[in-house]
Design a protein around this motif. Structure first.
Motif, mmCIF file in Angstrom:
data_model
loop_
_atom_site.group_PDB
_atom_site.id
_atom_site.type_symbol
_atom_site.label_atom_id
_atom_site.label_comp_id
_atom_site.label_asym_id
_atom_site.label_seq_id
_atom_site.Cartn_x
_atom_site.Cartn_y
_atom_site.Cartn_z
ATOM 1 N N LEU B 14 6.174 -12.443 -49.735
ATOM 2 C CA LEU B 14 5.114 -13.126 -48.992
ATOM 3 C C LEU B 14 5.311 -14.636 -49.016
ATOM 4 C CD1 LEU B 14 1.787 -11.272 -49.806
ATOM 5 C CD2 LEU B 14 2.780 -11.649 -47.566
ATOM 6 N N GLN B 15 6.065 -15.116 -49.999
ATOM 7 C CA GLN B 15 6.262 -16.558 -50.095
ATOM 8 C C GLN B 15 7.607 -16.981 -49.545
ATOM 9 O OE1 GLN B 15 6.198 -17.341 -54.222
ATOM 10 N NE2 GLN B 15 4.203 -16.418 -54.551
ATOM 11 N N VAL B 16 8.317 -16.040 -48.957
ATOM 12 C CA VAL B 16 9.626 -16.391 -48.435
ATOM 13 C C VAL B 16 9.513 -16.664 -46.945
ATOM 14 C CG1 VAL B 16 11.957 -15.546 -48.014
ATOM 15 C CG2 VAL B 16 10.838 -15.047 -50.184
ATOM 16 N N PRO B 17 9.777 -17.901 -46.541
ATOM 17 C CA PRO B 17 9.676 -18.189 -45.104
ATOM 18 C C PRO B 17 10.729 -17.384 -44.360
ATOM 19 C CG PRO B 17 10.033 -20.212 -46.381
ATOM 20 C CD PRO B 17 10.217 -19.068 -47.312
ATOM 21 N N SER B 18 10.448 -17.102 -43.084
ATOM 22 C CA SER B 18 11.369 -16.231 -42.373
ATOM 23 C C SER B 18 12.715 -16.888 -42.099
ATOM 24 C CB SER B 18 10.727 -15.732 -41.093
ATOM 25 O OG SER B 18 10.027 -16.779 -40.495
ATOM 26 N N ASN B 19 12.809 -18.223 -42.223
ATOM 27 C CA ASN B 19 14.119 -18.845 -41.987
ATOM 28 C C ASN B 19 14.834 -19.183 -43.298
ATOM 29 O OD1 ASN B 19 12.419 -20.827 -42.824
ATOM 30 N ND2 ASN B 19 12.968 -22.306 -41.241
ATOM 31 N N ALA B 20 14.310 -18.694 -44.427
ATOM 32 C CA ALA B 20 14.924 -19.017 -45.716
ATOM 33 C C ALA B 20 16.163 -18.155 -45.947
ATOM 34 C CB ALA B 20 13.921 -18.788 -46.833
ATOM 35 N N PRO B 21 17.084 -18.637 -46.767
ATOM 36 C CA PRO B 21 18.272 -17.822 -47.051
ATOM 37 C C PRO B 21 17.926 -16.598 -47.901
ATOM 38 C CG PRO B 21 18.299 -19.817 -48.367
ATOM 39 C CD PRO B 21 17.137 -19.935 -47.432
ATOM 40 N N GLU B 22 18.931 -15.741 -48.050
ATOM 41 C CA GLU B 22 18.743 -14.448 -48.696
ATOM 42 C C GLU B 22 18.108 -14.532 -50.081
ATOM 43 O OE1 GLU B 22 22.485 -12.526 -49.270
ATOM 44 O OE2 GLU B 22 21.520 -10.791 -50.205
ATOM 45 N N HIS B 23 18.548 -15.477 -50.903
ATOM 46 C CA HIS B 23 18.071 -15.469 -52.293
ATOM 47 C C HIS B 23 16.981 -16.497 -52.562
ATOM 48 C CE1 HIS B 23 20.944 -12.474 -53.429
ATOM 49 N NE2 HIS B 23 21.915 -13.168 -52.859
ATOM 50 N N CYS B 24 16.208 -16.817 -51.534
ATOM 51 C CA CYS B 24 15.110 -17.781 -51.698
ATOM 52 C C CYS B 24 14.226 -17.386 -52.878
ATOM 53 C CB CYS B 24 14.292 -17.803 -50.407
ATOM 54 S SG CYS B 24 12.719 -18.651 -50.546
ATOM 55 N N PRO B 25 13.951 -18.324 -53.786
ATOM 56 C CA PRO B 25 13.123 -17.969 -54.949
ATOM 57 C C PRO B 25 11.639 -17.862 -54.605
ATOM 58 C CG PRO B 25 13.727 -20.294 -55.026
ATOM 59 C CD PRO B 25 14.434 -19.710 -53.832
ATOM 60 N N GLY B 26 11.252 -18.191 -53.364
ATOM 61 C CA GLY B 26 9.829 -18.185 -53.007
ATOM 62 C C GLY B 26 9.310 -19.610 -53.045
ATOM 63 N N THR B 27 8.557 -19.964 -52.009
ATOM 64 C CA THR B 27 8.149 -21.358 -51.872
ATOM 65 C C THR B 27 7.125 -21.785 -52.925
ATOM 66 O OG1 THR B 27 6.500 -20.640 -50.317
ATOM 67 C CG2 THR B 27 8.561 -21.421 -49.397
ATOM 68 N N GLN B 28 6.473 -20.817 -53.549
ATOM 69 C CA GLN B 28 5.477 -21.180 -54.551
ATOM 70 C C GLN B 28 6.106 -21.273 -55.941
ATOM 71 O OE1 GLN B 28 1.829 -20.769 -53.343
ATOM 72 N NE2 GLN B 28 3.049 -21.000 -51.493
ATOM 73 N N CYS B 38 18.730 -22.710 -52.472
ATOM 74 C CA CYS B 38 18.067 -23.661 -51.573
ATOM 75 C C CYS B 38 19.047 -24.597 -50.880
ATOM 76 C CB CYS B 38 17.037 -24.476 -52.342
ATOM 77 S SG CYS B 38 15.767 -23.457 -53.104
ATOM 78 N N ALA B 39 20.266 -24.692 -51.420
ATOM 79 C CA ALA B 39 21.238 -25.604 -50.820
ATOM 80 C C ALA B 39 21.447 -25.216 -49.363
ATOM 81 C CB ALA B 39 22.556 -25.544 -51.585
ATOM 82 N N GLY B 40 21.191 -26.139 -48.467
ATOM 83 C CA GLY B 40 21.421 -25.872 -47.054
ATOM 84 C C GLY B 40 20.253 -25.219 -46.347
#
Ligand SMILES: Nc1ncnc2c1ncn2[C@@H]1O[C@H](COP(=O)(O)OP(=O)(O)OP(=O)(O)O)[C@@H](O)[C@H]1O
Ligand SMILES: Nc1ncnc2c1ncn2[C@@H]1O[C@H](COP(=O)(O)OP(=O)(O)OP(=O)(O)O)[C@@H](O)[C@H]1O
Ligand code: SF4
Ligand code: SF4
Ligand SMILES: [Mg+2]
Ligand SMILES: [Mg+2]
Lengths: 281, 325
Positions: B14-28, B38-40
């Motif tokens: 739910l905290q992963v934006p739809s344009n985030a990369p595969e291993h996004c830790p979550g924006t919160q 997060c690089a890139g």
């Protein structure tokens, strides 16, 4: 599209002669059952044919259940993921699905687009398919991330690709089948033809045909759009039960051949084989 | 070695934006904007600044629009083609049969919208006014919004990836002039993906009454519905109940009943028991339901005496009861 591009996907899939994408637009029209039947029929089409079936329906995988492979794990080898073989040691029917990767079968896979894209890339590049005559790809409904990702990753092997469109006779299904056709046109994916599934119902008591979901709309659409009509398959409740049954052994093929749908489908598969071999020459 | 992979647990999703990369830790997460993944990422600056720990700007606008909507109901399934859209339409018509109730139907199936066809308003277009997009009205008290009203031709494929679909869904929630509604029914596509995550995250704050789950009797459908129930639990949505559709086929000639989609593993009733969700009822397979949907007419009005109508109305009563609890 550069057909010589040397990507990991291209390296794996150059050994696959024909890649057939089964798609529909609408949900529940029988993409997965037709993918499974196509794989089984192609396997029977020659004693040496090697078939792969890849399920890219990541949030609703049906192929493991339909081929009686529920709960099989995927093993890792030095040369990539080993697919699950539906025919055991004969190893002529290789399957891969996200269903094999889940710990519990009721686990939901809640993935947004980028994660799906990564999974699909992995399926195409990391699975040790080996040499295949046909790779059948079962897709989810719609024309979104999974479909766009498939087309992007397989661009280097574009000349191996073709699609089969599945619909049922109702207007709501035909509407989405049209959208699916527009998609194939937009991405220049050749369409082998259209199948009308669940077309009419033969009553087991009196043999009368009643039109549960009406009939004929698919044939009409094929004519209008200049597509080959591959055939219609009536509602077959034995088929539903068979695909539900999850037999562990490879009894499936023998049992499938006893359904009333199997001979009808064999004609469709023959037509597909013929069209593809014409393309080769 | 077994190559088991686990999907990301949902609170993260739910905290992963739809344009985030595969291993996004979550924006919160503490690591937002700082993790290796997060690089890139296009959001890296925003995430690193800590701004993402503040809510999405669309959320307050959605909350404002939704303040005048009493009940919000999702129609979900997991499996395709089980009759979600048809059920949504019947539910809409049944709610709207009460002249004093205002009902809205929102179709978030972006790639395969069926609602306009089923409700017989496929040729309509959306109009915008100063107060936002106005829904298309089937009758005075039944308004509808669907991407189907926005396409130049019904043949056009909507080839959108997640972020664009999410954008449209947020617009449906904040820019549509729904007015005062007693019920807002949301028809969804099959699966558990972008559309579902978006609708849940946008509506969570305004409160979702619950979800009605639709299945057909065979195991291939039930296994997807189990996953959908798991999804509802992960995101904290109450399951109002489960409906089994296409349950048995009553021949119009001899009234003989046959099972076309055999409940080989006990069907919807057994699933509801196993998963401890209410079982709302079973609707038989009736060719006239499909025909009514194709012609865009109300099955309930057209065939008031059919067993399927009785089944639908029974189920709808139970849903109303659930909503009052
Ligand atoms: N010809 C047929 N007669 C009767 N039932 C059928 C027929 N073809 C498919 N079915 C049944 O209909 C159900 C839906 O089929 P299937 O799962 O193959 O559709 P799908 O298009 O893959 O669905 P989804 O969009 O959810 O992936 C299954 O239970 C299947 O066994
Ligand atoms: N009880 C029923 N008897 C006969 N036909 C039905 C019944 N319920 C739904 N149908 C028909 O089955 C088809 C699928 O229904 P519908 O489009 O509502 O499913 P859906 O779950 O919304 O599909 P999708 O996953 O593609 O959104 C439609 O043609 C519809 O008219
Ligand atoms: S009337 Fe004929 S078609 Fe209908 S159920 Fe009876 S026996 Fe079957
Ligand atoms: S920058 Fe933000 S959105 Fe991008 S991967 Fe990191 S946490 Fe996720
Ligand atoms: Mg499927
Ligand atoms: Mg629908």
């Amino acid at each position: 599209m550069a057909s010589t591009a040397d990507t990991p996907v291209a390296r794996r899939l150059q050994h696959v002669k024909h890649i057939i994408i089964v798609c529909s637009g609408k949900g529940g029209v029988g993409k997965s059952s037709i993918s499974a039947q196509l794989a089984l029929s192609l396997r029977s089409s020659s004693p040496t044919a090697k078939i792969g079936i890849l399920d890219v329906d990541l949030t609703g995988p049906s192929i493991p259940r339909m081929l009686g492979l529920d709960g099989h794990p995927v093993h890792q080898s030095s040369d990539g993921w080993v697919p699950v073989y539906a025919d055991g040691s004969e190893a002529r029917l290789a399957c891969m699905s996200v269903g094999f990767l889940l710990k519990k079968k009721e686990d939901s896979v809640v993935w947004r687009g980028p994660k799906k894209n990564a999974m699909i890339r992995q399926f195409l590049s990391d699975v040790r398919w080996g040499e295949l005559d046909y790779l059948v790809i079962d897709t989810p409904p719609g024309t979104s991330d999974e479909h766009i990702s498939l087309m992007e990753h397989m661009a280097p092997v574009a000349s191996h690709l073709s699609a089969v469109i599945v619909t049922t006779p109702q207007a709501v299904a035909l509407l989405d089948a049209m959208k699916c056709l527009s998609f194939t046109r937009a991405v220049s994916l050749p369409v082998l033809g259209l199948i009308e599934n669940m077309s009419g119902y033969v009553c087991p008591c009196c043999g009368e045909i009643s039109n549960i979901f009406s009939t004929g709309g698919g044939q009409e659409m094929a004519r209008r759009e200049g597509l080959k009509f591959l055939g219609s398959l009536p509602v077959d409740s034995d088929l539903v039960t068979l695909l539900d049954a999850a037999e562990i052994s490879f009894e499936l093929l023998r049992q499938y051949q006893q359904t009333s749908t199997a001979p009808l489908f064999a004609k469709i598969a023959e037509e597909i084989v013929r069209t593809l071999s014409d393309k080769e020459t | 070695m077994i190559a088991v992979q686990q999907p990301v647990p949902l609170p993260d999703a739910l905290q992963v934006p739809s344009n985030a990369p595969e291993h996004c830790p979550g924006t919160q997460s503490e690591l937002a904007g700082k993790a290796d993944a997060c690089a890139g990422c296009p959001n890296q600056d925003v995430c690193a600044s800590g701004a993402t720990r503040a809510p999405d700007p669309a959320v307050p606008l959605v909350r404002e629009r939704m303040a005048t909507v009493k009940h919000k109901i999702l129609v979900l399934s997991g499996k395709g083609g089980v009759g979600k859209s048809t059920f949504t339409a019947q539910l809409g018509w049944a709610f709207a049969a009460d002249e004093d109730a205002q009902t809205g139907i929102m179709d978030v199936d972006i790639c395969g919208p069926s609602i306009p066809t089923i409700l017989g308003i496929a040729s309509e277009q959306v109009h915008s006014s100063s107060s936002g997009w106005s829904p298309v009205y089937v009758q005075d008290n039944l308004g509808v919004m669907s991407v189907g009203f926005m396409l130049p031709s019904s043949k056009d494929a909507v080839m959108w990836r997640g972020p664009k679909k999410n954008g449209l869904i947020s617009q449906f929630l904040k820019d549509v002039d729904w007015g005062n509604l007693d019920y807002l029914i949301v028809d969804t596509p099959p699966g558990t993906s972008d559309e579902h995550l978006s609708i849940v995250s946008y509506l969570k704050e305004s409160g979702i009454d619950g979800a009605v789950l639709i299945t057909t009797p065979q195991e291939v459908a039930l296994q997807d519905v189990r996953r959908e129930i798991d999804f509802c639990r992960k995101v904290g949505i109450r399951v109002l109940g489960l409906v089994e559709n296409m349950s048995g086929f009553v021949c119009p000639n001899c009234k003989n009943e046959s099972q076309i989609f055999k409940p080989s593993t006990g069907g919807g009733r057994r699933l509801a028991e196993d998963m401890k969700v209410p079982f709302l009822g079973a609707v038989p397979l009736d060719p006239r339901i499909g025909k009514s949907a194709d012609y865009g007419i109300s099955f309930l009005d057209e065939y008031p005496d059919s067993p399927a109508t009785t089944a639908y109305l029974d189920i709808i009563d139970k849903i109303k009861e659930q909503l009052e609890n």
